[in-house]
Design an enzyme around this catalytic site. Structure first.
Site, PDB file in Angstrom:
ATOM      1  N   CYS A  58       0.905  -1.185  -0.083  1.00 57.67           N
ATOM      2  CA  CYS A  58       0.060  -0.056   0.105  1.00 57.67           C
ATOM      3  C   CYS A  58       0.940   1.119  -0.049  1.00 57.67           C
ATOM      4  O   CYS A  58       2.138   1.196   0.220  1.00 57.67           O
ATOM      5  CB  CYS A  58      -1.023   0.149   1.280  1.00 57.67           C
ATOM      6  SG  CYS A  58      -1.548  -1.417   1.484  1.00 57.67           S
ATOM      7  N   ARG A  77       1.178   1.934  -6.028  1.00 58.70           N
ATOM      8  CA  ARG A  77       1.602   0.818  -4.712  1.00 58.70           C
ATOM      9  C   ARG A  77       0.313   0.216  -4.459  1.00 58.70           C
ATOM     10  O   ARG A  77       0.155  -0.793  -3.678  1.00 58.70           O
ATOM     11  CB  ARG A  77       2.143   1.618  -3.498  1.00 58.70           C
ATOM     12  CG  ARG A  77       3.513   2.414  -3.774  1.00 58.70           C
ATOM     13  CD  ARG A  77       3.878   3.130  -2.750  1.00 58.70           C
ATOM     14  NE  ARG A  77       4.172   2.250  -1.434  1.00 58.70           N
ATOM     15  CZ  ARG A  77       5.176   1.326  -1.242  1.00 58.70           C
ATOM     16  NH1 ARG A  77       6.205   1.592  -2.112  1.00 58.70           N
ATOM     17  NH2 ARG A  77       5.429   0.601  -0.322  1.00 58.70           N
ATOM     18  N   TRP A 127      -3.779  -1.780  -1.439  1.00 56.86           N
ATOM     19  CA  TRP A 127      -3.483  -3.164  -2.488  1.00 56.86           C
ATOM     20  C   TRP A 127      -4.107  -4.254  -1.206  1.00 56.86           C
ATOM     21  O   TRP A 127      -3.318  -4.319  -0.519  1.00 56.86           O
ATOM     22  CB  TRP A 127      -2.250  -3.473  -2.735  1.00 56.86           C
ATOM     23  CG  TRP A 127      -1.882  -4.561  -3.560  1.00 56.86           C
ATOM     24  CD1 TRP A 127      -2.707  -4.728  -4.901  1.00 56.86           C
ATOM     25  CD2 TRP A 127      -1.214  -5.774  -3.465  1.00 56.86           C
ATOM     26  NE1 TRP A 127      -2.304  -6.108  -5.290  1.00 56.86           N
ATOM     27  CE2 TRP A 127      -1.685  -6.692  -4.615  1.00 56.86           C
ATOM     28  CE3 TRP A 127      -0.338  -6.035  -2.565  1.00 56.86           C
ATOM     29  CZ2 TRP A 127      -0.681  -7.858  -4.479  1.00 56.86           C
ATOM     30  CZ3 TRP A 127       0.461  -7.117  -2.549  1.00 56.86           C
ATOM     31  CH2 TRP A 127       0.038  -8.058  -3.646  1.00 56.86           C
ATOM     32  N   ASN A 177       0.531  -0.155   6.253  1.00 60.79           N
ATOM     33  CA  ASN A 177       1.006  -0.886   5.123  1.00 60.79           C
ATOM     34  C   ASN A 177       1.500  -2.048   5.713  1.00 60.79           C
ATOM     35  O   ASN A 177       2.625  -2.007   6.553  1.00 60.79           O
ATOM     36  CB  ASN A 177       2.099  -0.115   4.037  1.00 60.79           C
ATOM     37  CG  ASN A 177       2.771  -1.123   3.211  1.00 60.79           C
ATOM     38  OD1 ASN A 177       1.818  -1.994   2.900  1.00 60.79           O
ATOM     39  ND2 ASN A 177       3.924  -0.822   2.542  1.00 60.79           N
ATOM     40  N   GLY A 178       1.028  -3.318   5.468  1.00 58.40           N
ATOM     41  CA  GLY A 178       1.743  -4.457   6.041  1.00 58.40           C
ATOM     42  C   GLY A 178       0.518  -5.585   6.489  1.00 58.40           C
ATOM     43  O   GLY A 178      -0.568  -5.329   5.872  1.00 58.40           O
ATOM     44  N   GLU A 217      11.567 -14.251 -18.981  1.00 57.69           N
ATOM     45  CA  GLU A 217      11.178 -13.045 -18.448  1.00 57.69           C
ATOM     46  C   GLU A 217      10.294 -12.057 -19.747  1.00 57.69           C
ATOM     47  O   GLU A 217       9.300 -11.504 -19.593  1.00 57.69           O
ATOM     48  CB  GLU A 217      12.348 -11.952 -18.786  1.00 57.69           C
ATOM     49  CG  GLU A 217      12.242 -10.627 -18.501  1.00 57.69           C
ATOM     50  CD  GLU A 217      11.586  -9.928 -17.294  1.00 57.69           C
ATOM     51  OE1 GLU A 217      11.133 -10.932 -16.572  1.00 57.69           O
ATOM     52  OE2 GLU A 217      11.193  -8.751 -17.417  1.00 57.69           O
ATOM     53  N   LYS A 261       6.585 -10.865 -19.019  1.00 59.47           N
ATOM     54  CA  LYS A 261       6.080  -9.364 -19.464  1.00 59.47           C
ATOM     55  C   LYS A 261       4.713  -9.539 -20.294  1.00 59.47           C
ATOM     56  O   LYS A 261       3.875  -8.584 -19.867  1.00 59.47           O
ATOM     57  CB  LYS A 261       7.214  -8.616 -20.376  1.00 59.47           C
ATOM     58  CG  LYS A 261       8.544  -8.199 -19.735  1.00 59.47           C
ATOM     59  CD  LYS A 261       8.474  -7.028 -18.873  1.00 59.47           C
ATOM     60  CE  LYS A 261       8.161  -7.117 -17.251  1.00 59.47           C
ATOM     61  NZ  LYS A 261       9.043  -7.994 -16.680  1.00 59.47           N
ATOM     62  N   GLU A 298       1.986 -10.592 -17.712  1.00 58.07           N
ATOM     63  CA  GLU A 298       1.313  -9.794 -16.544  1.00 58.07           C
ATOM     64  C   GLU A 298       1.059  -8.515 -17.074  1.00 58.07           C
ATOM     65  O   GLU A 298       0.014  -7.745 -16.257  1.00 58.07           O
ATOM     66  CB  GLU A 298       2.517  -9.635 -15.787  1.00 58.07           C
ATOM     67  CG  GLU A 298       3.592  -8.581 -16.081  1.00 58.07           C
ATOM     68  CD  GLU A 298       4.783  -8.336 -15.145  1.00 58.07           C
ATOM     69  OE1 GLU A 298       4.273  -8.297 -13.920  1.00 58.07           O
ATOM     70  OE2 GLU A 298       6.021  -7.980 -15.511  1.00 58.07           O
ATOM     71  N   HIS A 328      10.278 -32.161 -24.827  1.00 59.46           N
ATOM     72  CA  HIS A 328       9.695 -32.958 -23.685  1.00 59.46           C
ATOM     73  C   HIS A 328       8.238 -32.653 -23.139  1.00 59.46           C
ATOM     74  O   HIS A 328       7.914 -32.996 -22.116  1.00 59.46           O
ATOM     75  CB  HIS A 328      10.820 -32.644 -22.578  1.00 59.46           C
ATOM     76  CG  HIS A 328      12.218 -33.120 -22.838  1.00 59.46           C
ATOM     77  ND1 HIS A 328      12.444 -34.515 -22.937  1.00 59.46           N
ATOM     78  CD2 HIS A 328      13.267 -32.534 -22.912  1.00 59.46           C
ATOM     79  CE1 HIS A 328      13.847 -34.610 -23.312  1.00 59.46           C
ATOM     80  NE2 HIS A 328      14.074 -33.433 -23.068  1.00 59.46           N
ATOM     81  N   LYS A 331       3.495  -3.027  -7.606  1.00 60.69           N
ATOM     82  CA  LYS A 331       4.886  -2.759  -7.849  1.00 60.69           C
ATOM     83  C   LYS A 331       5.862  -3.551  -6.977  1.00 60.69           C
ATOM     84  O   LYS A 331       6.705  -4.103  -7.362  1.00 60.69           O
ATOM     85  CB  LYS A 331       5.331  -1.246  -7.698  1.00 60.69           C
ATOM     86  CG  LYS A 331       6.831  -1.046  -8.258  1.00 60.69           C
ATOM     87  CD  LYS A 331       7.086  -1.653  -9.677  1.00 60.69           C
ATOM     88  CE  LYS A 331       8.355  -1.243 -10.106  1.00 60.69           C
ATOM     89  NZ  LYS A 331       8.635  -1.990 -11.209  1.00 60.69           N
TER      90      LYS A 331
HETATM   91  C1  AGP Z   1       8.321  -8.044 -12.672  1.00 63.37           C
HETATM   92  O1  AGP Z   1       7.629  -7.544 -14.133  1.00 63.37           O
HETATM   93  C2  AGP Z   1       7.141  -8.085 -11.605  1.00 63.37           C
HETATM   94  N1  AGP Z   1       6.577  -6.731 -11.323  1.00 63.37           N
HETATM   95  C3  AGP Z   1       7.526  -8.791 -10.569  1.00 63.37           C
HETATM   96  O2  AGP Z   1       7.913 -10.075 -10.938  1.00 63.37           O
HETATM   97  C4  AGP Z   1       8.887  -8.264  -9.733  1.00 63.37           C
HETATM   98  O3  AGP Z   1      10.026  -8.424 -10.490  1.00 63.37           O
HETATM   99  C5  AGP Z   1       8.876  -9.341  -8.462  1.00 63.37           C
HETATM  100  O4  AGP Z   1       7.927  -8.711  -7.671  1.00 63.37           O
HETATM  101  C6  AGP Z   1      10.433  -8.867  -7.773  1.00 63.37           C
HETATM  102  O5  AGP Z   1      10.208  -7.478  -7.428  1.00 63.37           O
HETATM  103  P1  AGP Z   1      11.669  -6.815  -6.744  1.00 63.37           P
HETATM  104  O6  AGP Z   1      12.599  -6.915  -7.763  1.00 63.37           O
HETATM  105  O7  AGP Z   1      11.040  -5.314  -6.210  1.00 63.37           O
HETATM  106  O8  AGP Z   1      12.074  -7.642  -5.548  1.00 63.37           O
END
Ligand code: AGP
Length: 608
Positions: free
Chosen positions: A2, A27, A74, A100-101, A481, A485, A488, A504, A603
């Protein structure tokens, strides 16, 4: 995760809170809310959905109060409702809190408080905290907060204000990031520096257990034992423009396009051509220990984990160090055999990812040497490891990580150079690597010139529902990766796969409706990749190839080709990932998705 903002001083709090929440909206965007002490009376307004819904509710609201806190949520406990939105208040509506937590023991605390007559209106864990503070409040807010916090199990970054102790914001931190901004007779609190740099660039990053009392003309910080704490004042080197979109339609596109600059900033001052090595100031304290290291373990999540996989190949091939890479969420439950000659490297853009922090705590508990690669200065991973290197990639606001990833790869190449030159790597090899790394920003600029062509490619493939991403060796993690991308931010199903693994099982997926993105640069596994592409073609699967400039043969077997410049095999991922970032971005936009606010994601996952 958050976002928290707070203000106390001589200005009206409301516009400052709203401006800060706008900068923290990445956030959390389930709901939001503010509370201001207006002529001594708390005025609290909350709204479900994006921050603009709160702005609409506040339109025309002339709150004069100069003390207030705000929050973007969030959700972790309790659905997306106005009752569950923060701020939360005590039974009488006199004390208000944003948090936040996660409070892990909230159920038993809540039951006890209810039995003592407290009335709860939400399903959240957070509301338990404010009723605990109410229970202990006898006119002094920080005293009540200090009595309540030891009863909590879990994590928090919180800010509290009270009608009956009005000239005060009390702030506390345990595992969730919080910083205090030092203005001119005004103080701010935030989860992210971008929320307050319009008002001050002087910030103090709180550490776990610290409680801060902010008043209009002073602040003081105490630890859990009420000892006064002296803290370093950091000067933020970002300007507000950097944290804005800079004219691009989305933060994500801005951050993809600015990679030549972010990689330049990452490398600045670190390449030593003469000795064919890297200067990593953040590792100087442990460089003698690093000479003794016989094994590396890299731990991270998501995109940062994929960077770890590239780093594993680099360290083994060029530094001759055995290396493992593991998801933090898995590592923390492994019985990891730690020796005195093992170094554990934690990679995290935000430096606040709960799983990564938990894995780090596990290694520290066993006394292991801990290193980090982190982008957010002063974040928890950075402060809790023995040594580390900052990305200096600038704020990465887009939820999908892009420039942080290429920056992580650049630093892993520097670390490989540093460690390799401590070991068997020759001067000549070191100088060749230095020279090639120094070309990467310019080469990445050349890759970005494909943006228009990649947008056309997305136009061609935008209606497909499934994609396979294939790569080998250094580009196997890039395939993972690239798939991440795409899925997500466009919500299109995408699977990353080691090309050798395709036979496989995954090849069963392939037909004319299932395109494959094949990363096939001229490298040590090129012929193998060509065979894989031919296997795909034999099953009528469309193929988009990422290939090396000048390779004309690839055009005979791929439907579409995006070219990248030739570079060292270990550095290719920094270039080959960029077309995949752009492809995902355009696919999302063409499918009507908002790449900056992908559903269900935040994020930084500061909770498990
Ligand atoms: C990547 O596009 C995502 N947003 C997510 O996988 C991110 O890389 C992951 O949560 C790790 O975050 P960090 O690098 O801040 O630890």
């Amino acid at each position: 995760m958050c976002g928290i903002v707070g203000y106390i001083g001589k200005q009206k709090a409301l516009p400052i809170l709203m401006e800060g929440l706008r900068r923290e909206s990445y956030r959390g965007y389930d709901s939001s809310g503010i509370v201001v002490l207006d002529n001594g009376k708390p005025v609290c307004v909350k709204a479900v959905g994006k921050l603009e819904n709160l702005e609409k509710k506040l339109q025309g609201n002339q709150l004069d109060g100069s003390v207030g806190v705000g929050h973007v949520r969030w959700s972790t406990h309790g659905g997306v409702t106005e009752e569950n939105a923060h701020p939360h208040s005590d039974c009488q509506g006199n004390i208000f809190l944003v948090h936040n937590g996660i409070i892990e023991n909230y159920k038993e605390l809540k039951d006890k408080l209810i039995s003592e007559g407290h009335k709860f209106v939400s399903e959240t864990d957070t509301e338990t905290i404010i009723h605990l503070i109410e229970k202990f409040f006898k006119g002094n807010l920080e005293k009540a907060v200090r009595e309540a916090l030891p009863l909590l199990k879990g994590t928090y970054g919180l800010a509290v204000i009270a009608r009956d102790d009005p000239q005060k914001i009390v702030v506390a931190r345990l595992s969730s990031p919080l910083l205090v901004g030092l203005g001119d007779n005004e103080y701010l609190v935030a989860s992210d520096p971008a929320a307050i740099i319009a008002h001050t660039k002087k910030v103090i990053y709180l550490d776990d257990g610290e409680i801060v009392t902010l008043t209009p003309d002073n602040f003081f910080i105490q630890d859990a034992n009420q000892n006064h704490v002296e803290k370093t004042v950091n000067e933020i080197d970002w300007n507000i423009e950097e944290a804005q979109k800079g004219g691009y339609s989305h933060f994500m596109l801005k951050e993809i396009i600015e990679q030549p600059e972010s990689i330049t900033n990452t490398l600045r001052g670190k390449l030593i051509a003469e000795s064919g090595s890297a200067k990593l100031g953040g590792l100087e304290l442990v460089q003698e220990k690093l000479k003794e290291v016989e094994r590396f373990n890299i731990v991270a999540c998501g995109t940062a984990y994929y960077a770890s996989l590239v780093g594993r190949y680099m360290l083994e091939e060029y530094a001759g160090i055995p290396c493992e890479a593991d998801f933090a969420s898995e590592f923390r439950y492994r019985k990891f055999i730690l020796t005195k000659k093992t170094a554990s490297l934690f990679i995290s853009q935000s430096g606040e990812t709960a799983d990564t922090l938990a894995a780090l705590a596990e290694v520290k508990r066993k006394g292991g040497l801990t290193l980090s690669i982190v982008n957010v200065v002063g974040s928890s991973v950075a402060r809790e490891t023995d040594a580390g290197v900052y990305n200096h990639a600038g704020p990465e606001i887009g939820v999908a990580s892009t420039k942080a990833f290429t920056s992580q790869l650049a630093i892993l190449a520097l670390l490989t150079l540093f460690l390799g030159r401590q070991r068997e790597m020759s001067l000549v090899t070191g100088q060749r690597i230095v020279k090639e790394i120094s070309r990467i920003p310019e080469l990445s600029r050349k890759v970005l010139e494909n943006n228009g062509k990649i947008k056309e490619l997305a136009e061609k493939y935008k209606n497909f529902d499934n994609f396979l991403f294939l790569g080998r060796k250094y580009n196997y993690p890039v395939a993972l990766e690239g798939a991440l991308k795409l899925k997500e931010i466009s919500y299109i199903h995408a699977e990353g796969c080691g090309a050798g693994e395709m036979k496989h099982g995954p090849i069963a997926l392939i037909d004319e409706k299932f395109p494959t993105v094949a990363i096939c640069p001229l490298d040590s596994v090129y012929e193998k990749m060509v065979s894989n592409i031919e296997e795909i073609r034999a099953r009528k699967g469309p193929v988009i190839a990422i290939a090396t400039e000048g390779d004309k043969d690839i055009e005979k077997i791929a439907d579409d080709v995006i070219y990248i410049p030739k570079t060292l095999e270990m550095l290719t991922p920094i270039l080959s990932v960029i077309p995949l970032q752009l492809f995902a971005y355009h696919m999302a936009v063409l499918n009507g998705k908002d790449p900056d606010y992908p559903r269900n994601l935040a994020k930084s996952c500061t909770v498990e």
